[in-house]
Design a protein around this motif. Structure first.
Motif, PDB file in Angstrom:
ATOM      1  N   THR A 182       1.056  -1.294   0.042  1.00  0.00           N
ATOM      2  CA  THR A 182      -0.093   0.034   0.031  1.00  0.00           C
ATOM      3  C   THR A 182       1.076   1.342   0.059  1.00  0.00           C
ATOM      4  OG1 THR A 182      -0.165  -0.345   2.539  1.00  0.00           O
ATOM      5  CG2 THR A 182      -2.061  -1.057   0.962  1.00  0.00           C
ATOM      6  N   ASP A 183       0.210   2.505  -0.222  1.00  0.00           N
ATOM      7  CA  ASP A 183       0.838   3.646  -0.515  1.00  0.00           C
ATOM      8  C   ASP A 183       2.030   4.150   0.645  1.00  0.00           C
ATOM      9  OD1 ASP A 183      -1.061   4.743   1.134  1.00  0.00           O
ATOM     10  OD2 ASP A 183      -2.126   5.669  -0.597  1.00  0.00           O
ATOM     11  N   ALA A 184       1.822   3.686   1.687  1.00  0.00           N
ATOM     12  CA  ALA A 184       2.663   4.103   3.013  1.00  0.00           C
ATOM     13  C   ALA A 184       4.129   3.969   2.531  1.00  0.00           C
ATOM     14  CB  ALA A 184       2.357   3.483   4.418  1.00  0.00           C
ATOM     15  N   LEU A 185       4.199   2.908   1.575  1.00  0.00           N
ATOM     16  CA  LEU A 185       5.859   2.759   1.399  1.00  0.00           C
ATOM     17  C   LEU A 185       6.285   3.730   0.380  1.00  0.00           C
ATOM     18  CD1 LEU A 185       4.839  -0.304   2.557  1.00  0.00           C
ATOM     19  CD2 LEU A 185       6.540  -1.032   1.105  1.00  0.00           C
ATOM     20  N   ILE A 186       5.459   3.992  -0.802  1.00  0.00           N
ATOM     21  CA  ILE A 186       6.178   4.919  -1.541  1.00  0.00           C
ATOM     22  C   ILE A 186       5.915   6.259  -1.203  1.00  0.00           C
ATOM     23  CG2 ILE A 186       5.766   3.407  -3.491  1.00  0.00           C
ATOM     24  CD1 ILE A 186       2.988   4.727  -4.320  1.00  0.00           C
ATOM     25  N   GLU A 187       5.268   6.622  -0.275  1.00  0.00           N
ATOM     26  CA  GLU A 187       5.139   7.830   0.326  1.00  0.00           C
ATOM     27  C   GLU A 187       6.021   8.046   1.640  1.00  0.00           C
ATOM     28  OE1 GLU A 187       0.987   8.580   1.666  1.00  0.00           O
ATOM     29  OE2 GLU A 187       0.194   8.465  -0.602  1.00  0.00           O
ATOM     30  N   SER A 188       6.819   7.054   1.857  1.00  0.00           N
ATOM     31  CA  SER A 188       8.011   7.389   2.793  1.00  0.00           C
ATOM     32  C   SER A 188       8.801   8.226   2.126  1.00  0.00           C
ATOM     33  CB  SER A 188       8.443   6.032   2.888  1.00  0.00           C
ATOM     34  OG  SER A 188       7.465   5.263   3.879  1.00  0.00           O
ATOM     35  N   ARG A 189       9.776   8.721   2.901  1.00  0.00           N
ATOM     36  CA  ARG A 189      11.128   9.580   2.472  1.00  0.00           C
ATOM     37  C   ARG A 189      12.181   8.930   2.403  1.00  0.00           C
ATOM     38  NH1 ARG A 189       9.002  14.315   1.387  1.00  0.00           N
ATOM     39  NH2 ARG A 189       6.968  14.932   2.276  1.00  0.00           N
ATOM     40  N   ASP A 190      13.163   9.424   1.631  1.00  0.00           N
ATOM     41  CA  ASP A 190      14.594   8.756   1.525  1.00  0.00           C
ATOM     42  C   ASP A 190      15.207   9.613   2.578  1.00  0.00           C
ATOM     43  OD1 ASP A 190      16.605   7.333   0.924  1.00  0.00           O
ATOM     44  OD2 ASP A 190      16.397   7.822  -1.512  1.00  0.00           O
ATOM     45  N   ALA A 191      16.749   9.175   2.545  1.00  0.00           N
ATOM     46  CA  ALA A 191      17.626   9.971   3.704  1.00  0.00           C
ATOM     47  C   ALA A 191      17.764  11.578   3.350  1.00  0.00           C
ATOM     48  CB  ALA A 191      18.884   9.538   3.523  1.00  0.00           C
ATOM     49  N   ASP A 192      17.345  11.640   2.150  1.00  0.00           N
ATOM     50  CA  ASP A 192      17.484  13.270   1.853  1.00  0.00           C
ATOM     51  C   ASP A 192      16.179  13.981   1.921  1.00  0.00           C
ATOM     52  OD1 ASP A 192      16.120  12.311  -0.180  1.00  0.00           O
ATOM     53  OD2 ASP A 192      17.526  12.677  -1.770  1.00  0.00           O
ATOM     54  N   GLY A 193      15.195  13.445   2.438  1.00  0.00           N
ATOM     55  CA  GLY A 193      13.924  14.040   2.779  1.00  0.00           C
ATOM     56  C   GLY A 193      13.000  13.905   1.460  1.00  0.00           C
ATOM     57  N   GLU A 194      13.337  13.538   0.311  1.00  0.00           N
ATOM     58  CA  GLU A 194      12.588  13.411  -0.720  1.00  0.00           C
ATOM     59  C   GLU A 194      11.770  12.222  -0.767  1.00  0.00           C
ATOM     60  OE1 GLU A 194      12.218  15.474  -3.400  1.00  0.00           O
ATOM     61  OE2 GLU A 194      13.605  17.032  -2.412  1.00  0.00           O
ATOM     62  N   MET A 195      10.389  12.239  -1.519  1.00  0.00           N
ATOM     63  CA  MET A 195       9.426  11.150  -1.344  1.00  0.00           C
ATOM     64  C   MET A 195       9.978  10.126  -2.059  1.00  0.00           C
ATOM     65  SD  MET A 195       5.599  10.911  -2.001  1.00  0.00           S
ATOM     66  CE  MET A 195       5.218  12.179  -0.547  1.00  0.00           C
ATOM     67  N   LEU A 196       9.850   8.723  -1.763  1.00  0.00           N
ATOM     68  CA  LEU A 196      10.527   7.613  -2.308  1.00  0.00           C
ATOM     69  C   LEU A 196       9.926   7.609  -3.893  1.00  0.00           C
ATOM     70  CD1 LEU A 196      11.017   4.826   0.284  1.00  0.00           C
ATOM     71  CD2 LEU A 196      12.955   6.037  -1.173  1.00  0.00           C
TER      72      LEU A 196
END
Length: 306
Positions: A182-196
């Motif tokens: 579900t979309d919680a994974l792709i709406e998470s952020r990378d180490a630089d703060g950008e959305m995955l």
């Protein structure tokens, strides 16, 4: 002949005809039930396995009622090889609830063990990932057909009263895996703060390498959680992994008789017009004939293309 799943917290694995499956689902915060609904069904002969992962708008009691309706629908179509009618009725159910603001994204898959074919319908859901054991590589699960599409693509359930959703199928080899989420994974952020996003999540999948399927969900969620403090804490989280194991379903006489008994009980109860409709199979050669002569089931793809 059974249906397993719900919208509650879970972390477990199951084995179906030709498939091993693992699911992790955690509702947001301390909620008993979340908006993510997951179901798996296996037909009476173990040849037809169906998996549903849906992200339903809302939480709590409203989603609990929707989850119960989806379970009933899954049971009704548990013996059906063709999933088109199931997806159509799924959409109609959400269209009826759309006045209350209820809609859902969903991915529905049907696996037919004799032919190792996986049918896929996507209704606005994030694209699943496919792992090819021979190539040892993750990629987006997609339709590689070159024909123009005649049916709407990637439209959430409940938005339009559609008569048919796009579907495509892929052949799985032993060891191939499918990961839905579900979309919680792709709406998470990378180490630089950008959305995955989908591309960032696929990059992580490839960085993880050749992880054992039973450890994949734990490994993936830990990797995402370590990249940014708030990741996976602001929404429901559900991940479903299935692996083609290459084993044909085998059931004891007792299990077969039990499945037959449950079917007839449901059929007798269906005399009452308010009762649940029995899980009648679609009357096609690969489905009915293949239950008696397995070789007929393995010719399913050829019969579809002829």
């Amino acid at each position: 002949m059974e249906v397993w799943g719900d919208s509650q917290l879970t972390e477990r694995g199951i084995e179906m005809g030709g498939l091993d499956a693992w699911v992790y689902s955690k509702p947001y915060g301390q909620a008993q039930r979340g908006g993510d609904v997951y179901y798996a069904s296996s037909c009476a002969t173990g040849r037809i396995s169906r998996l549903l992962l849906a992200d339903v708008s809302g939480h709590g009691k409203s989603v609990a009622a929707t989850a119960a309706d989806l379970r009933t629908l899954m049971r009704r179509f548990v013996n059906r090889l063709d999933q088109k009618e199931f997806v159509r009725l799924l959409n109609q159910q959400f269209v009826a609830m759309s006045r209350a603001g209820t809609f859902a994204t969903a991915v529905v898959t049907t696996f037919f063990a004799p032919s190792m074919r996986l049918i896929v319908s996507n209704a606005g859901h994030p694209r699943p990932f496919l792992y090819r054991a021979v190539e040892k590589q993750w990629s987006f699960l997609r339709d590689d057909g070159s024909e123009s599409k005649r049916t709407p693509q990637n439209i959430p359930l409940g938005i339009m009263d559609l008569t048919e959703y796009e579907e495509f199928d892929v052949e799985l080899e032993p060891g191939d895996c499918l990961l839905s989420y579900t979309d919680a994974l792709i709406e998470s952020r990378d180490a630089d703060g950008e959305m995955l996003g989908e591309a960032g999540l696929l990059r992580i999948m490839r960085l993880l390498g050749d992880v054992e399927p039973q450890k994949l969900i734990e490994t993936l969620l830990k990797e995402i959680g370590d990249r940014f403090p708030e990741n996976l804490s602001e929404d429901d989280v559900t991940v479903l992994v299935v692996r083609a194991n290459g084993r044909q379903p085998r059931y004891s006489i007792r299990e077969k008789l039990g499945a037959m008994s449950r079917f007839f009980v449901t059929a007798i109860r269906a005399i009452n017009p308010r009762a649940e409709r029995p899980p009648v199979p679609d009357f096609s050669l690969p489905n009915i004939g293949g239950a008696i002569i397995p070789a007929l089931g393995r010719r399913w793809r050829a019969s579809k293309e002829s």
